[in-house]
Scaffold this active site. Structure first.
Site, mmCIF file in Angstrom:
data_model
loop_
_atom_site.group_PDB
_atom_site.id
_atom_site.type_symbol
_atom_site.label_atom_id
_atom_site.label_comp_id
_atom_site.label_asym_id
_atom_site.label_seq_id
_atom_site.Cartn_x
_atom_site.Cartn_y
_atom_site.Cartn_z
ATOM 1 N N LEU A 530 -25.006 17.935 -44.208
ATOM 2 C CA LEU A 530 -23.596 17.666 -43.949
ATOM 3 C C LEU A 530 -22.754 17.690 -45.212
ATOM 4 O O LEU A 530 -21.566 17.981 -45.174
ATOM 5 C CB LEU A 530 -23.438 16.298 -43.264
ATOM 6 C CG LEU A 530 -24.095 16.138 -41.891
ATOM 7 C CD1 LEU A 530 -23.970 14.693 -41.424
ATOM 8 C CD2 LEU A 530 -23.464 17.080 -40.884
ATOM 9 N N GLN A 532 -22.796 16.716 -49.898
ATOM 10 C CA GLN A 532 -23.501 16.238 -51.081
ATOM 11 C C GLN A 532 -22.523 15.541 -52.001
ATOM 12 O O GLN A 532 -21.368 15.948 -52.118
ATOM 13 C CB GLN A 532 -24.155 17.411 -51.813
ATOM 14 C CG GLN A 532 -24.994 17.001 -53.006
ATOM 15 C CD GLN A 532 -25.856 18.140 -53.508
ATOM 16 O OE1 GLN A 532 -26.190 19.046 -52.762
ATOM 17 N NE2 GLN A 532 -26.204 18.100 -54.780
ATOM 18 N N GLY A 533 -22.987 14.457 -52.613
ATOM 19 C CA GLY A 533 -22.158 13.711 -53.543
ATOM 20 C C GLY A 533 -22.931 13.352 -54.786
ATOM 21 O O GLY A 533 -24.054 13.816 -54.998
ATOM 22 N N GLY A 534 -22.343 12.504 -55.603
ATOM 23 C CA GLY A 534 -22.970 12.143 -56.859
ATOM 24 C C GLY A 534 -24.270 11.379 -56.686
ATOM 25 O O GLY A 534 -25.108 11.374 -57.570
ATOM 26 N N PHE A 535 -24.464 10.723 -55.522
ATOM 27 C CA PHE A 535 -25.659 9.917 -55.314
ATOM 28 C C PHE A 535 -26.722 10.632 -54.487
ATOM 29 O O PHE A 535 -27.787 10.081 -54.245
ATOM 30 C CB PHE A 535 -25.292 8.600 -54.635
ATOM 31 C CG PHE A 535 -24.534 7.677 -55.525
ATOM 32 C CD1 PHE A 535 -23.627 6.774 -54.992
ATOM 33 C CD2 PHE A 535 -24.697 7.712 -56.905
ATOM 34 C CE1 PHE A 535 -22.927 5.925 -55.821
ATOM 35 C CE2 PHE A 535 -23.993 6.864 -57.734
ATOM 36 C CZ PHE A 535 -23.094 5.966 -57.190
ATOM 37 N N GLY A 536 -26.465 11.838 -54.004
ATOM 38 C CA GLY A 536 -27.460 12.535 -53.209
ATOM 39 C C GLY A 536 -26.830 13.321 -52.091
ATOM 40 O O GLY A 536 -25.624 13.588 -52.093
ATOM 41 N N LYS A 552 -28.709 9.664 -45.385
ATOM 42 C CA LYS A 552 -28.301 9.766 -46.782
ATOM 43 C C LYS A 552 -29.549 9.638 -47.662
ATOM 44 O O LYS A 552 -30.176 8.582 -47.716
ATOM 45 C CB LYS A 552 -27.293 8.670 -47.112
ATOM 46 C CG LYS A 552 -26.835 8.631 -48.559
ATOM 47 C CD LYS A 552 -25.856 7.487 -48.755
ATOM 48 C CE LYS A 552 -25.453 7.320 -50.196
ATOM 49 N NZ LYS A 552 -24.548 6.169 -50.399
ATOM 50 N N ASP A 649 -15.133 1.697 -54.597
ATOM 51 C CA ASP A 649 -15.188 3.162 -54.593
ATOM 52 C C ASP A 649 -14.478 3.722 -53.364
ATOM 53 O O ASP A 649 -15.003 4.580 -52.654
ATOM 54 C CB ASP A 649 -16.639 3.631 -54.623
ATOM 55 C CG ASP A 649 -16.743 5.102 -55.074
ATOM 56 O OD1 ASP A 649 -15.779 5.608 -55.675
ATOM 57 O OD2 ASP A 649 -17.785 5.732 -54.812
#
Length: 840
Positions: A530, A532-536, A552, A649
Site C-alpha cells: 500500500l 512506504q514510509g521512513g519506518f517501513g 505495517k 507526528d
C-alpha cells in the site's frame, strides 16, 4: 460657495427627514393609547430583538412575529397568531392592550385575531420586548403578567424553558412550521417527558420520531456527541411534587446568540458566528437512520457503521425473516428460546434446568420505557433484576442510578464511542450449554465428530506447511538471521518482551505468527503493498476469516526501534475513538516487528489531497468533515482519553480515511503519554516530520500539547489549499504555505488560498478555518489555542481572536546549524521513503 452651502443644507434636511421617518417606525412599549401598527416595530432596549408584522416569502398572509434585529438572514423565533393569520392587505390591523389589560391583535374589522387571555387584569398594563427575546406584559410595578417564553412556537431561546406540568396539563413544546412560508402548526413537535430520569423527544404527530435518552444530571446519554465539550449551558429541572419537568439552555454570554428550533428535517442547534457573520448549525438530530426512533424494532440493535444497520440481540431472531431481508426492521426480533423463569412451574422445578443468564452489551444507547428504582445501589440493582422474572434488562449509571426494563427493549443503538452498559436476560441454552440429557448426548456426539474433523484438518495443514517450508524460507525473514553476538542480545530482548506483552491482560490484541502474516500478505508481494514510509512498508492483507487488514512491517534499519514499537502497541491498544485507527494485533519474531491495523479502503489523506486527479473528490463538505474529525481525535488524545497523549507526528500521510471519508489518526510510534498536569517536556531526541514541527520543538526539543496544535494548523492549511507546506509559493517569494497563507490573510484575500479544484460552497466557513489555522501556527506556544478551543471554534461556539504573524523560520531545507549539534535529530520527510539522521 453659497451654492455648496445650500446643497449641504438640503442634504442635511433630507437625512434628518429620513431619520425622523425611521424613528417614527420604532416603539419601545405598547400601551392602551399606543398600539403597534404594521409600519412599526417594537425593539428591545439593547437593540437585540425586534417584534413586528411580517409576511413570509410566497405568502399572502400577515403575522406578528419576533426576530433578532441586526443579524441577517433573519430567523423568526416566535409568532403570535401562527394559526390565525391576517390578510396581507390589511394595513389597519394593530397590536394593542384592551380594556381588560390583555394584549390583543385585531384586524381592520376590529375582530380579535389573537389575545393573551390572562384573567383578572386591568388596563394599567404595558408590553415591552426584553433583550432576552421575551415579549412580556407587565403591570405598573413592572411585574411580568405574561411572557412569550410561556408560549413558544418552534424556537427555544436561551433562558426559555421547554417542558410540561403533569398536574395542570400545560405543555411548553416546540412545534414546527408547516412549511417555510407557513408558520402554522406543523406535524413535528419536541418536548420533555415527565418520567424519571426525563428524556427529550421529537414526535411526528403522535408517533415518536427521535429520542435523546435519559438525563444524567449533566447530559442526555442517548446523544452520542453530547460530551463534556458541549455540556455547559444545558439544564434540566424536575420537581416530582409539583409535577414539572423543564429543559433550558444558558449561554452565559449576552453577546453569544443561539437558538434551538424544530423543523420537519429535525431538531437543530444554531448559533451566530460573529467572525463569519452568519448563522451556523452546530448539530442536527436525527442525522442518520439509527437515530430515528425504533428503526430496528423491539429487541433490535442499530449501528450506522454496520451493513445491514440492524441486528438482533444475542438470543433473539428476526420476527419476520422476509421483512428483515427486505430492509424493513421495524417488526424487530423475538426470543429464540423461552426464558426459564417464564416456563411452567413443573419444568422450572426440575433440578436439571439451568437458571437464565445475563448478556452484557457495551457502548449502548439505553432503550426507552425503563423504570427507575430510587435509592437502589449497583449490586442491589443486579440482585433485583435477577430475582424478578419480569425484569428483561437492567443498567446502572453512576450519575443516574438503577434502571430496569420490563417491556420490549425499543430504540436500542450501539455507539462507536461512549454509551452505557446494558445487561439483558437471556436463556441459559443461548450461551452454548444445554439442559436436557438428549441435547447433551447430541452435543457430545457432534463435539467428538468435530474434534476428529479438526484433527484431520490440522494434520493435513501440517503436512502442507512442511511441503511449503522450503518456499517460505526464501522470504527475507529476519527470524532466520544468524545469531551473532551483535544481534543475540536484541533477539533475547525481543523474545522476553514478546512474553511480557503476551501475558499483559490489559492488551486486548491478537498476537499473530509470522507465517500467518506471510499468508495474509501473499509473502509481502508488491501487489499487496500500500505504501512506504521512513519506518517501513505497509501491505494489504487478508486474514483466514476473510477480514482485510493493513500490515505495517518495520524495516531492519528503521528509526523506530524496540521502544517506539512497544510504545505504539501499548498506547494505541488503550485508546478507543472513532477518529483513531484501530490496532488489531502485532507480530514479534526475532527481528520482525509488525503491526496489524484495521484496513481503511481510502488509504491516507495525502493520496487524495496532493493528487491532481483525485483531489476534486474532496469537496469542501468532505474536507470540513475531515478537519472536524481530526480535531475531535486530537481532543480525545489530549484531554478525554484515559491517558494524556501527545502525538508528535501529525501530518497528512498519518491521516487515514475509511469508506465514508471519515478521518482516523494513525502512527503512534512517536507519541508520548503523560499523567497529571505536566505541560512541557524537553527531549534530546527530536523526531517528527519537517514542516509540521513547532518552533520550540524543532529548535529546542521542547514539546507539549501545543506542539500537536501547531501540526494541526499546518495540516489544516494543507487541507484547505490542497498544497504541501514544504514548497515555495508565488514564484519563490514565500518560503512555505504558512507564509503564503499569512500574506493572503493580511491582504484580505484569504479565500484565494482555497484549492482551485473545488467550489466555494461555504466561504465564511473556509475563512474561519484559515483564520483558526493561523492561530494554531503562531510562534509562541502560549498564543496557540488548545484543542478544546479548536473544537469550539470549528463548531462556531467560540469567537476567534486575531492571529499574530509567524516568523516562518522553516524552509524546504533545514539551514545548517538549525539544531544544536549535541542533539540527535530524526527527520521523517513527507513523501521520502528514507530517514535522514544527523549524528551528534
Amino acid at each position: 460657495m453659497q451654492l455648496k452651502i445650500a446643497r449641504c443644507s438640503c442634504l442635511v434636511f433630507f437625512f434628518l427627514l429620513q431619520a425622523s421617518h425611521i424613528a417614527s417606525g420604532v416603539v419601545y412599549n405598547i400601551t392602551t393609547s399606543e398600539p403597534l401598527f404594521p409600519n412599526q416595530t417594537l425593539v428591545s432596549s439593547g437593540q437585540i430583538f425586534e417584534l413586528g408584522f411580517f409576511t413570509p416569502n410566497g405568502s399572502e398572509n400577515q403575522y406578528v412575529g419576533l426576530w433578532y434585529k441586526n443579524l441577517r438572514p433573519s430567523k423568526i423565533v416566535w409568532v403570535a397568531n401562527r394559526d390565525v393569520p391576517l390578510v396581507y392587505t390589511d394595513r389597519s390591523a394593530r397590536l394593542t392592550i384592551g380594556r381588560n389589560g390583555n394584549l390583543k391583535l385585531v384586524d381592520g374589522q376590529q375582530n380579535i385575531v389573537w389575545s393573551t387571555n390572562v384573567s383578572g387584569q386591568s388596563n394599567y398594563t404595558s408590553a415591552v420586548l426584553l433583550d432576552s427575546g421575551n415579549f412580556v406584559l407587565q403591570d405598573t410595578a413592572y411585574s411580568v403578567i405574561w411572557g412569550s417564553f410561556e408560549d413558544p412556537t418552534d424556537t427555544l431561546l436561551p433562558g426559555m424553558k421547554m417542558g410540561l406540568n403533569v398536574r395542570t396539563g400545560a405543555k411548553r413544546y416546540l412545534i414546527s412550521w408547516r412549511s417555510d412560508s407557513d408558520p402554522s402548526s406543523g406535524s413535528f413537535s419536541t418536548g420533555m417527558t415527565s418520567e424519571t430520569p426525563p428524556q427529550p423527544f421529537t414526535w411526528n404527530g403522535a408517533t415518536p420520531h427521535w429520542r435523546g435518552g435519559q438525563w444524567d444530571k449533566s447530559k442526555f446519554i442517548g446523544i452520542e456527541d453530547m460530551d463534556q465539550t458541549y455540556l455547559s449551558g444545558y439544564f434540566v429541572q424536575q420537581d416530582i411534587q409539583q409535577g414539572t419537568t423543564y429543559f433550558w439552555i444558558d449561554t452565559y454570554n449576552s453577546s453569544f446568540f443561539a437558538y434551538v428550533f424544530i423543523s420537519p428535517g429535525g431538531l437543530k442547534l444554531v448559533y451566530w458566528d460573529d467572525g463569519a457573520k452568519a448563522w451556523l448549525t452546530d448539530w442536527t438530530v436525527p442525522n442518520n437512520t439509527c437515530e430515528i426512533y425504533g428503526t430496528c424494532g423491539p429487541f433490535g440493535v442499530c449501528n450506522s457503521s454496520n451493513s445491514p444497520i440492524c441486528k438482533c440481540i444475542n438470543g433473539f431472531v428476526p420476527k419476520s425473516n422476509e421483512e428483515w431481508n427486505r430492509g424493513n426492521w421495524t417488526g424487530g426480533c423475538v426470543r429464540e428460546t423461552e426464558l426459564n423463569c417464564h416456563q411452567n412451574t413443573s419444568t422450572s422445578a426440575s433440578t436439571n434446568v439451568k437458571n437464565d443468564t445475563i448478556w452484557q452489551m457495551s457502548q449502548m444507547k439505553l432503550p426507552d420505557s425503563g423504570d427507575y428504582l430510587l435509592g437502589v445501589g449497583d449490586q442491589e440493582c443486579v440482585s433485583w433484576c435477577q430475582s424478578n422474572c419480569s425484569c428483561l434488562a437492567y443498567s446502572y449509571v453512576s450519575t443516574i442510578g438503577c434502571m430496569v426494563w420490563t417491556k420490549g427493549l425499543i430504540d436500542l443503538q450501539e455507539f462507536s464511542t461512549g454509551g452505557e452498559d446494558l445487561f439483558v436476560r437471556v436463556a441459559y441454552v443461548e450461551t452454548g450449554s444445554s439442559d436436557s440429557s438428549h441435547k447433551a448426548v447430541s452435543i457430545s456426539l457432534s463435539t467428538i465428530a468435530g474434534i476428529m474433523f479438526f484433527a484431520v484438518l490440522i494434520f493435513g495443514l501440517y503436512k502442507w506447511r512442511a511441503r511449503k517450508r522450503g518456499n517460505l524460507s526464501k522470504i527475507p525473514r529476519r527470524l532466520d538471521s544468524v545469531n551473532t553476538p551483535e544481534n543475540l542480545g536484541e533477539l533475547v530482548q525481543g523474545n522476553a518482551w514478546k512474553e511480557k506483552l503476551k501475558n499483559d491482560d490489559s492488551l486486548d490484541l491478537t498476537l499473530f505468527s509470522f507465517d500467518s502474516i506471510l499468508l495474509a500478505t501473499n509473502k509481502f508481494s508488491m501487489t499487496s503493498k500500500l505504501g512506504q514510509g521512513g519506518f517501513g512498508s505497509v501491505y494489504k492483507g487478508k486474514l483466514n476469516d476473510g477480514k482485510e487488514v493493513a500490515v505495517k512491517r518495520l524495516s531492519s534499519s528503521s528509526a523506530q526501534g524496540v521502544e517506539e514499537f512497544k510504545n505504539e502497541i501499548v498506547l494505541i491498544s488503550k485508546l478507543q475513538h472513532r477518529n483513531l485507527v484501530k490496532l488489531m494485533g502485532y507480530c514479534i519474531e526475532g527481528e520482525e516487528k509488525i503491526l496489524v491495523y484495521e484496513y481503511l479502503s481510502n488509504k491516507s489523506l495525502d493520496t487524495f489531497l496532493f493528487d491532481s486527479r483525485k483531489k476534486a473528490e474532496l469537496d469542501w463538505g468532505k474536507r470540513f468533515q475531515i478537519i472536524q474529525g481530526i480535531a475531535r481525535g486530537l481532543l480525545y488524545l489530549h484531554r478525554d482519553s484515559c491517558l494524556r497523549v501527545i502525538h508528535r507526528d501529525l501530518k497528512v500521510s498519518n491521516i487515514l480515511l475509511d469508506e465514508k471519508m471519515n478521518p482516523k489518526i494513525s502512527d503512534f510510534g512517536l507519541a508520548r503519554m503523560f499523567e497529571g498536569t505536566q505541560v512541557l517536556v524537553n527531549t534530546h531526541k527530536i523526531v517528527g516530520t519537517l514542516g509540521y514541527m513547532s518552533p520550540e520543538y524543532a529548535m529546542g526539543g521542547m514539546f507539549s500539547e501545543k506542539s500537536d496544535v501547531y501540526g494541526f494548523g499546518v495540516l489544516l492549511l494543507e487541507i484547505v489549499s490542497g498544497k504541501k507546506n514544504t514548497a515555495l509559493y508565488d514564484q519563490g517569494q514565500y518560503l512555505n504555505l504558512l507564509s503564503f497563507a499569512w500574506h493572503l490573510w493580511s491582504t484580505g484575500r484569504a479565500l484565494d488560498l482555497l484549492d482551485e479544484t473545488i467550489a466555494v460552497s461555504s466561504p465564511l466557513e473556509v475563512t474561519r478555518c484559515i483564520r483558526m489555522a493561523l492561530l494554531c501556527v503562531q510562534d509562541h506556544a502560549m498564543d496557540r489555542p488548545n484543542m478544546s478551543d479548536v473544537v469550539l471554534m470549528l463548531s462556531g461556539e467560540s469567537d476567534l481572536p486575531q492571529p499574530r504573524q509567524p516568523t516562518f523560520t522553516f524552509q524546504t531545507e533545514m539551514p545548517n546549524g538549525g539544531i544544536p549539534p549535541q542533539q540527535e535529530s530524526i527527520w521523517s520527510v513527507n513523501n521520502v521513503t528514507g530517514t535522514t539522521i544527523e549524528g551528534r
